[in-house]
Write an enzyme that holds these catalytic residues in place. Sequence first.
Site, PDB file in Angstrom:
ATOM      1  N   LYS A  15       0.821  -1.226   0.000  1.00 51.63           N
ATOM      2  CA  LYS A  15       0.000   0.000   0.000  1.00 51.63           C
ATOM      3  C   LYS A  15       0.850   1.270   0.000  1.00 51.63           C
ATOM      4  O   LYS A  15       0.579   2.196  -0.761  1.00 51.63           O
ATOM      5  CB  LYS A  15      -0.910   0.060   1.244  1.00 51.63           C
ATOM      6  N   ARG A  90      -9.462   1.490   9.450  1.00 49.67           N
ATOM      7  CA  ARG A  90      -9.077   0.115   9.783  1.00 49.67           C
ATOM      8  C   ARG A  90     -10.201  -0.622  10.498  1.00 49.67           C
ATOM      9  O   ARG A  90     -10.070  -1.829  10.741  1.00 49.67           O
ATOM     10  CB  ARG A  90      -7.858   0.142  10.710  1.00 49.67           C
TER      11      ARG A  90
HETATM   12  P1  AMP Z   1       0.896   0.936   9.545  1.00 48.77           P
HETATM   13  O1  AMP Z   1       2.109   1.740   9.239  1.00 48.77           O
HETATM   14  O2  AMP Z   1      -0.305   1.337   8.738  1.00 48.77           O
HETATM   15  O3  AMP Z   1       1.148  -0.542   9.501  1.00 48.77           O
HETATM   16  O4  AMP Z   1       0.492   1.284  11.057  1.00 48.77           O
HETATM   17  C1  AMP Z   1       1.380   1.028  12.134  1.00 48.77           C
HETATM   18  C2  AMP Z   1       0.595   0.956  13.442  1.00 48.77           C
HETATM   19  O5  AMP Z   1      -0.047   2.204  13.707  1.00 48.77           O
HETATM   20  C3  AMP Z   1      -0.537  -0.059  13.472  1.00 48.77           C
HETATM   21  O6  AMP Z   1      -0.084  -1.360  13.759  1.00 48.77           O
HETATM   22  C4  AMP Z   1      -1.419   0.508  14.578  1.00 48.77           C
HETATM   23  O7  AMP Z   1      -0.870   0.262  15.843  1.00 48.77           O
HETATM   24  C5  AMP Z   1      -1.307   2.003  14.325  1.00 48.77           C
HETATM   25  N1  AMP Z   1      -2.342   2.492  13.376  1.00 48.77           N
HETATM   26  C6  AMP Z   1      -2.131   3.036  12.140  1.00 48.77           C
HETATM   27  N2  AMP Z   1      -3.286   3.383  11.555  1.00 48.77           N
HETATM   28  C7  AMP Z   1      -4.262   3.058  12.434  1.00 48.77           C
HETATM   29  C8  AMP Z   1      -5.685   3.152  12.406  1.00 48.77           C
HETATM   30  N3  AMP Z   1      -6.329   3.657  11.331  1.00 48.77           N
HETATM   31  N4  AMP Z   1      -6.375   2.714  13.500  1.00 48.77           N
HETATM   32  C9  AMP Z   1      -5.748   2.207  14.586  1.00 48.77           C
HETATM   33  N5  AMP Z   1      -4.409   2.073  14.664  1.00 48.77           N
HETATM   34  C10 AMP Z   1      -3.663   2.495  13.608  1.00 48.77           C
END
Ligand code: AMP
Length: 197
Positions: A15, A90
């Site tokens: 993504k 999410r």
């Molecule tokens: P990502 O870089 O998108 O994998 O996000 C890293 C971490 O940030 C995730 O594992 C969650 O702990 C937190 N996070 C990011 N986006 C969200 C969201 N929309 N809702 C809840 N937690 C989030």
Amino acid sequence: MPLDILLLGPQGSGKGTQAKRISAEYGIPHIATGDMLRAAVAEGSEVGREVASILESGGLVRDDLIVELIRERLGRGDTDPGFILDGFPRTTGQAEALDAMLSEIGRSLTIVFELQVDDAVAVERLTKRAREQSRADDTPEAIGRRLELYHRETEPLVEYYRIRGNVIGIHGERPEGEVFAEIQEALEALPREETAA
Ligand code: AMP
């Protein structure tokens, strides 16, 4: 019409890579809640201190905090021509909040892409990234937790958006250029007024 894009897909589906390419090609900002939260942790802000241990464990930050972060971000002028959401929404609660926010300003998502990869491929890519970038949440335990939460909380959003309109499934286990070409094809096929920002 603005070009408001959502990318769905598990961690490791590409993504972030695709969002950066779309952003460069179409001149719209890439909005990644994970990046925003990691920046808050690095700055040591109040939000950062609150979420640091959640990020590390691979859990989900609470909806109201994330929704406020997005509300503030979408309120900035650079989103007038459109945006690419990566990592938000999410949960169904976040998706409903996004719908409400967008409808307040007379907008709705133009298109939703689902990048499809098997868990085994996602794990392999995240493990490789762990070696290269040493992200705090790329440990085997956190990777497992994040994929489990994706399937439980986020994957149902594919159906949520399918019944509302425009979901395009993309086979993500291919070279990034091929994936991007397919995304571009779908964007070029949109009615003209949707891409003329
Ligand atoms: P990502 O870089 O998108 O994998 O996000 C890293 C971490 O940030 C995730 O594992 C969650 O702990 C937190 N996070 C990011 N986006 C969200 C969201 N929309 N809702 C809840 N937690 C989030």
